[in-house]
Design a protein around this motif. Structure first.
Motif, PDB file in Angstrom:
ATOM      1  N   GLY A  69       0.734  -1.065  -0.131  1.00 39.30           N
ATOM      2  CA  GLY A  69       0.040   0.186   0.111  1.00 39.30           C
ATOM      3  C   GLY A  69       0.891   1.347   0.006  1.00 39.30           C
ATOM      4  O   GLY A  69       2.228   1.263   0.311  1.00 39.30           O
ATOM      5  N   VAL A  73      -0.764   4.698   4.513  1.00 42.63           N
ATOM      6  CA  VAL A  73      -2.103   4.007   4.891  1.00 42.63           C
ATOM      7  C   VAL A  73      -2.221   3.214   5.987  1.00 42.63           C
ATOM      8  O   VAL A  73      -3.409   2.620   6.547  1.00 42.63           O
ATOM      9  N   ASP A 242      -5.802  -0.081   2.321  1.00 40.38           N
ATOM     10  CA  ASP A 242      -6.138   1.207   1.761  1.00 40.38           C
ATOM     11  C   ASP A 242      -7.201   1.564   2.368  1.00 40.38           C
ATOM     12  O   ASP A 242      -8.311   0.844   2.620  1.00 40.38           O
TER      13      ASP A 242
END
Length: 249
Positions: A69, A73, A242
């Protein structure tokens, strides 16, 4: 396949045997998971969108998991919760079925966390002094302390650097030292935050060897980085994080 390297630790084996006994008394035959995150939610401020939103993840014995990610995040937050360093608003992290609140000393013996960056090193200490100091912090038994440090120096090919101060070695050599410290006490669970930073191919292979040895003895690896790169095929499961949500890929 990744080569195998490290031998099983006596301490960890004793811990596992105890867990197996508990499982048997409860009517279970399966070994308790090395690491489980159960419905973990974390906000840094009240009313803020969660960094982690009801995240659940189980790492079985002998398994490696990658989480990717973009920066910011929550990957590091997730690792710090798994390491017992910070607490979620709700949910919990368990190592072999127990939380850090139930037995902090045991939890911290079985989990080793490699944070991103150049943390945990002291400029004026030598490589060997770092390993000796870390072995004591990790509660390696005194009778095994010297042999553990020497084995780690050899395993991570630090012999020529052992007497050198950290401020006189390269960034890649420092990262190799930090990885050696992470695996020194032969933990049950290893948490890696962007571990490939500054490593050359030899250092990458040493890391993969160490992970392989841990998996062979029934432990688990959780590896976080922005992208999986050429190690994509080396993980048992892959996820992205996310918006606080963990999704399989």
């Amino acid at each position: 396949m990744i080569p195998r390297l490290l031998e099983p630790p006596a301490l960890a084996s004793d811990e596992w045997a105890g867990d197996l006994g508990v499982a048997a008394r409860r009517g279970r035959t399966a070994v308790l998971a090395p690491l489980a995150l159960r419905d973990v939610t974390k906000r840094w401020r009240s009313g803020q969108t969660p960094v982690l939103d009801n995240v659940s993840l189980t790492l079985g014995p002998g398994t490696s998991t990658w989480i990717g990610g973009r920066n910011g995040v929550g990957k590091t937050t997730l690792l710090r919760i798994a390491a017992g360093l910070i607490h979620p608003e709700s949910g919990r992290a368990e190592v072999r079925g127990r939380t850090v609140h139930e037995d902090r000393a045991r939890y911290q013996r079985l989990v080793s966390f490699l944070p991103a960056g150049d943390r945990g090193l002291y400029a004026r200490l030598t490589v060997r002094h770092h390993l000796d100091f870390w072995a004591r912090l990790a509660m390696v038994p005194r009778k095994r302390l010297r042999s553990t440090v020497l084995e780690t120096i050899v395993s991570f090919q630090l012999t020529e650097l052992a007497g050198r101060r950290v401020d006189r070695i390269s960034m890649g050599q420092r990262q190799r030292l930090r990885i050696a410290m992470t695996f020194l006490a032969r933990p049950d669970v290893v948490l890696l935050d962007e571990p490939l930073t500054s490593l050359d191919e030899e250092g990458v292979q040493l890391l993969r060897d160490a992970c392989s040895g841990l998996l062979e003895r029934g432990g688990a690896v959780l590896w976080c980085s922005p992208n999986v790169d050429h190690h994509q095929g080396g993980f048992d499961s892959r996820f992205t994080l996310d918006g606080g949500v963990l999704a399989a890929v």
